[in-house]
Design a protein around this motif. Structure first.
Motif, short mmCIF file in Angstrom:
data_model
loop_
_atom_site.label_atom_id
_atom_site.label_comp_id
_atom_site.label_asym_id
_atom_site.label_seq_id
_atom_site.Cartn_x
_atom_site.Cartn_y
_atom_site.Cartn_z
N GLY A 269 13.60 11.66 1.72
CA GLY A 269 12.61 10.80 2.35
C GLY A 269 11.68 10.18 1.34
N PHE A 270 10.83 9.26 1.81
CA PHE A 270 9.79 8.68 0.95
C PHE A 270 8.63 9.67 0.95
CE2 PHE A 270 6.65 5.98 -0.83
CZ PHE A 270 7.32 4.97 -1.51
N GLY A 271 8.62 10.54 -0.06
CA GLY A 271 7.73 11.70 -0.06
C GLY A 271 6.30 11.38 -0.39
N MET A 272 5.39 12.02 0.34
CA MET A 272 3.95 11.90 0.08
C MET A 272 3.36 13.23 -0.40
SD MET A 272 3.51 8.76 0.64
CE MET A 272 1.76 8.82 0.31
N GLY A 273 3.67 14.29 0.32
CA GLY A 273 3.13 15.60 -0.02
C GLY A 273 3.94 16.68 0.65
N ILE B 121 0.82 -1.21 0.00
CA ILE B 121 0.00 0.00 0.00
C ILE B 121 0.85 1.26 0.00
CG2 ILE B 121 -0.21 0.10 2.53
CD1 ILE B 121 -3.14 0.99 2.07
N LEU B 122 2.07 1.19 0.55
CA LEU B 122 2.96 2.35 0.52
C LEU B 122 3.26 2.79 -0.90
CD1 LEU B 122 4.89 4.31 2.06
CD2 LEU B 122 6.67 2.56 1.80
N GLU B 123 3.42 1.84 -1.80
CA GLU B 123 3.77 2.15 -3.19
C GLU B 123 2.59 2.74 -3.95
OE1 GLU B 123 7.00 -1.42 -3.98
OE2 GLU B 123 4.86 -1.87 -4.19
N ASP B 124 1.39 2.39 -3.55
CA ASP B 124 0.18 2.74 -4.28
C ASP B 124 -0.37 4.12 -3.94
OD1 ASP B 124 -2.21 2.64 -5.69
OD2 ASP B 124 -2.89 0.76 -4.82
N THR B 125 -0.03 4.65 -2.77
CA THR B 125 -0.78 5.77 -2.20
C THR B 125 -0.43 7.13 -2.78
OG1 THR B 125 -0.95 4.53 -0.13
CG2 THR B 125 -1.37 6.89 -0.03
N GLY B 126 0.84 7.46 -2.95
CA GLY B 126 1.21 8.83 -3.30
C GLY B 126 1.81 8.93 -4.68
N SER B 127 2.21 10.14 -5.05
CA SER B 127 2.57 11.29 -4.22
C SER B 127 1.90 12.56 -4.77
CB SER B 127 4.09 11.48 -4.21
OG SER B 127 4.75 10.36 -3.65
N GLY B 128 2.23 13.72 -4.14
CA GLY B 128 1.53 14.94 -4.48
C GLY B 128 2.38 16.02 -5.11
#
Length: 611
Positions: A149-153, A79-86
């Motif tokens: 970092g493992f960026g999301m937003g 799920i970490l791979e599927d979620t982001g990024s922004g």
């Protein structure tokens, strides 16, 4: 050429009262005037589709943006791979042009395929400076952003009130707060007190969304950070539903989102200090799986409430009761969909879709999207006892649900994309779990009464391309008066989509729509004016707009307020309600321009001059 008007001579009266002023090219006191009567009660007339020759173009290939998002693999396995990024739009150098920050993941031990370690381990979030004319330059290192970092937003805002926009990078793992000092960033995470905790519910903190806002109305910018779930790379769910190729949100515990109060500069170091006040503010929800949150004064009592979109559980609406919050989503009607089911909600997008001066809420999800139309109260000040705002879910009734059904909806924006005076809806799509499930964007035009029509097939070939889209940020990137947008995509090796809105507008000649773009600047250290409300209550159409950056999934949008005028060349009186409860009013005579309105300082009528 676009002209900038100076709005001068604001008069500040008691709370909820205001006095209009004339707009003038010079910064001189203006004579008070009554709100003008519109020349016609008719709504602005939009140009014909033929006259507009309207299309969106993806200009990334010639833009200089060479960013490639990675999640460390070529297919989803966690799920970490599927979620982001922004995407975050930020004017980091203060030149008036929107720069672009793009978040990226990277190869992760225990999550990613070992075969991709050498190819994707260097994945990195990047900042691109807007040079004008759709040209951008990578300035990540030059600007001092050393982010791996493992960026999301990210979160954009002037938390220290020094006039430039700072940047909080949100990651799976430690977040990083970068203070902007005239276009050069410094890591002040530890000094400002926003580093911890490292783990929530036993796993690394996973932050996805946030915003600066003045929740306690003390004049400075506090901070909200949305945390998602307690992801354990080594966990295998023995009860995993057979339709899931890997563990989804139901397999994990959630994580507590956080509210940090801005306590101002430390007298010794000068660094702004933030204090985590989540518990004392009544916001405890340790297992919430928050994918996005947005601040808005939904009950119009003068302070900012927070809607949180939750994954596979009922949404939450935190009503601000004056430094303390109360969860009222069920009573307000925004916790579930029209069938009483929890959704895989992504975030909340705020806008007034039907011109009734109430802020409605669109929530994209993996089913069909929900449009919660506000029924109570109105955007006029509500000085009475605390009430629960009331919403009705009308996605199907308004023409959205049938089109979006079965799509994966992520980033979205309610805004006037065709400049005809009402709020349209643009949604970017892309399937979950499957990298082959690409979809094209959807643009729904508003008929002026809050009913929508899908025009996605009429906007050119670039708009019809299919992508696995996630975060999207919306803003006027070229300063021509219409809204463009940037999308971060999951497609392996693909660049982001930089979508230029080629709506032909009046300043380029022809029978095209007019517009006005308003930037609000708050007084003191609360310069962002998040949650300030602009209203035009006279004439047709009426409008209510609020300053909100975090209005799209994992992303930060243009904070300027775009007002479409259609064929009208009349603006008239604009009323502003500021986050501290004060009000001011300005008369704007010209169209097709950018206007800055500065909040008057208490007791100083002349300090409200615009720039």
């Amino acid at each position: 050429m676009l002209r900038v008007t100076r709005l001068a001579g604001f008069l500040v009266l008691g709370a909820g009262a205001c006095a209009p002023t004339e707009a003038a090219p010079q910064a001189a006191p203006a004579k008070p005037a009554a709100p003008p009567t519109p020349p016609s009660a008719a709504a602005p007339t939009p140009p014909s589709a033929t006259a507009m020759k309207w299309a969106f173009e993806n200009v990334v290939a010639s833009s200089g943006i060479d960013f490639r998002h990675t999640f460390g693999d070529d297919q989803f396995s966690k799920i970490l791979e599927d979620t982001g990024s922004g995407v975050a739009l930020i004017d980091y150098d203060g030149d008036g042009k929107l720069d672009v920050f793009l978040s990226s993941g990277h190869w992760v031990e225990g999550v990613s395929d070992p075969a991709f370690k050498d190819r994707t381990s260097s994945g990195r979030s990047r900042l691109y400076r807007n040079l004008g004319d759709w040209k951008f330059q990578d300035v990540t290192d030059a600007a001092g952003i050393h982010e791996h970092g493992f960026g999301m937003g990210a979160v954009v805002g002037d938390y220290d009130g020094d006039g430039d926009e700072d940047l909080l990078v949100l990651n799976w793992g430690p977040n990083v707060l970068y203070r902007n000092d005239g276009g050069k960033f410094s890591d002040v995470t530890a000094a400002c007190g926003v580093a911890g905790p490292e783990r929530l519910n036993g796993q690394p903190k996973w932050s996805v969304n946030g915003f600066f806002f003045d929740y306690d109305r003390d004049g400075d910018e506090d901070l909200w950070v949305s945390n998602y779930l307690a992801f354990d790379p080594g966990f295998h769910d023995p009860n995993l539903p057979k339709e899931y190729p890997y563990e989804g949100p139901e397999s994990y515990r959630g994580q507590q989102s956080q509210l940090f109060r801005n306590d101002g500069p430390d007298p010794k170091t000068g660094d702004v200090r933030f204090v985590d006040v989540t518990k004392e503010a009544g916001l405890e929800s340790p297992d919430a799986k928050t994918m996005g949150a947005v601040a808005c004064d939904f009950d119009y009592d003068g302070d900012l409430d927070v809607f949180t979109a939750l994954d596979s559980m009922p949404n939450a609406l935190w009503r601000n009761d004056g430094k303390k919050f109360k969860q009222v989503a069920a009573d307000a009607g925004v916790a579930l969909d029209k069938n009483g089911q929890a959704m895989a909600s992504m975030h909340g997008t705020v806008g007034d879709v039907d011109g009734d001066l109430r802020f409605d809420l669109f929530v994209p999800n993996l089913a069909e999207g929900c449009l919660y139309r506000a029924l109570l109260p109105s955007a006029r000040p509500n000085p009475g006892p605390k009430i629960v705002p009331l919403f009705d879910e009308e996605g199907a009734k308004r023409g959205l649900a049938k089109v979006l059904k079965g799509s994966g909806a992520w980033g979205s924006q309610l805004a006037d994309f065709d400049l005809d005076g009402d709020e349209d809806l643009l949604v970017v799509l892309g399937g979950a779990f499957d990298l082959k499930a690409g979809e094209h964007d959807r643009l729904f035009l508003n008929d002026g009464t809050g009913n929508f029509r899908d025009v996605s097939g009429e906007l050119g070939p670039a708009f019809a391309e299919r992508w696995v889209s996630r975060g999207a940020a919306f803003g006027d990137l070229d300063g021509d008066g219409d809204l463009d947008y940037v999308v971060n995509v999951k497609d392996p090796g693909a660049p982001p989509r930089v979508m230029r809105n080629d709506l032909v507008h009046a300043s380029h000649g022809g029978d095209a729509p007019h517009w006005l773009s308003i930037k609000l600047v708050g007084a003191g250290r609360g310069r962002d004016a998040t949650g300030a409300i602009v209203m035009r209550d006279a004439g047709n159409p009426r409008l209510a707009k609020t300053v909100v950056r975090a209005n799209s999934y994992l992303s930060q949008c243009d904070s300027r307020l775009l007002i479409g005028l259609g064929s009208s060349t009349h603006v008239g009186s604009i009323q502003v309600r500021w986050p501290d409860g004060s009000s001011s009013e300005a008369k704007v005579d010209a169209v097709d321009q950018f206007v800055t309105i500065v909040e008057p300082s208490p007791g100083d009528a002349k300090s409200g001059a615009g720039k």
